[in-house]
Design a protein around this motif. Structure first.
Motif, PDB file in Angstrom:
ATOM      1  N   ASN A  42       0.880  -1.171   0.000  1.00 52.85           N
ATOM      2  CA  ASN A  42       0.000   0.000   0.000  1.00 52.85           C
ATOM      3  C   ASN A  42       0.914   1.216   0.000  1.00 52.85           C
ATOM      4  N   ASP A  44       0.155   4.278  -0.076  1.00 47.85           N
ATOM      5  CA  ASP A  44      -0.363   5.441   0.647  1.00 47.85           C
ATOM      6  C   ASP A  44      -0.175   5.192   2.139  1.00 47.85           C
ATOM      7  N   SER A  46      -1.391   6.567   4.757  1.00 45.43           N
ATOM      8  CA  SER A  46      -2.481   6.846   5.697  1.00 45.43           C
ATOM      9  C   SER A  46      -3.196   5.554   6.061  1.00 45.43           C
ATOM     10  N   ARG A  49      -7.027   4.991   3.396  1.00 52.02           N
ATOM     11  CA  ARG A  49      -7.184   4.701   1.982  1.00 52.02           C
ATOM     12  C   ARG A  49      -6.069   3.764   1.565  1.00 52.02           C
ATOM     13  N   LEU A  51      -3.588   2.425  -1.926  1.00 55.86           N
ATOM     14  CA  LEU A  51      -3.148   2.631  -3.295  1.00 55.86           C
ATOM     15  C   LEU A  51      -2.187   1.487  -3.604  1.00 55.86           C
ATOM     16  N   THR A  88     -14.020   7.555  -0.244  1.00 60.06           N
ATOM     17  CA  THR A  88     -12.723   7.537  -0.921  1.00 60.06           C
ATOM     18  C   THR A  88     -12.617   6.347  -1.863  1.00 60.06           C
ATOM     19  N   GLU A  92     -11.937   6.607  -5.988  1.00 59.97           N
ATOM     20  CA  GLU A  92     -10.737   6.066  -6.624  1.00 59.97           C
ATOM     21  C   GLU A  92     -10.981   4.808  -7.441  1.00 59.97           C
TER      22      GLU A  92
END
Ligand SMILES: [Zn+2]
Length: 130
Positions: A42, A44, A46, A49, A51, A88, A92
């Motif tokens: 991942n 990202d 945070s 969320r 990615l 979110t 996305e």
């Protein structure tokens, strides 16, 4: 769709390891069968969320094809909220061919649900555990 016991257990284990961050990965199988889970980074940092690292995404596609399989979906975890797509997630998401599997650790045992993007909204589909 149907998910194998091995894939189900792998997703839940990955979610637990990554908590309190979200984990993510690719689902490999054929047609309506999810046979295995391929972990991805991942990218990202945070906790709300995810990615999927594009290199991991392509590696999963190559591994699937090498075994005569395909990437049938993606999965990610919700460490502390329900297994429903967040705002979110909807923003996305873009692939209508893709099964979106969410595992929630907010309940015990963890909840795993499947959604698909239809006309700009997530629609839940049944997910059977084998
Ligand atoms: Zn989410």
């Amino acid at each position: 769709m149907e998910i194998s016991r091995a894939a189900f257990d792998a997703i839940v284990a990955h979610a637990r390891e990554a908590a309190p961050r979200e984990c993510c990965g690719l689902l490999i199988g054929l047609g309506a069968q999810i046979e295995s889970a391929h972990r991805a980074r991942n990218v990202d940092p945070s906790s709300t969320r995810f990615l999927i690292d594009p290199h991991d995404h392509f590696a999963a596609i190559r591994a699937a094809r090498a075994g005569g399989r395909e990437v049938v979906g993606v999965y990610h975890s919700h460490p502390s909220i329900s297994a429903r797509p967040s705002a979110t997630d909807l923003t996305e998401a873009s692939d209508a061919e893709c099964a979106y599997v969410i595992v929630s650790l907010a309940v015990d045992p963890p909840e795993v649900r499947l959604f698909r993007l239809e006309a700009g909204a997530f629609v839940e589909e049944p997910l059977s555990r084998l």
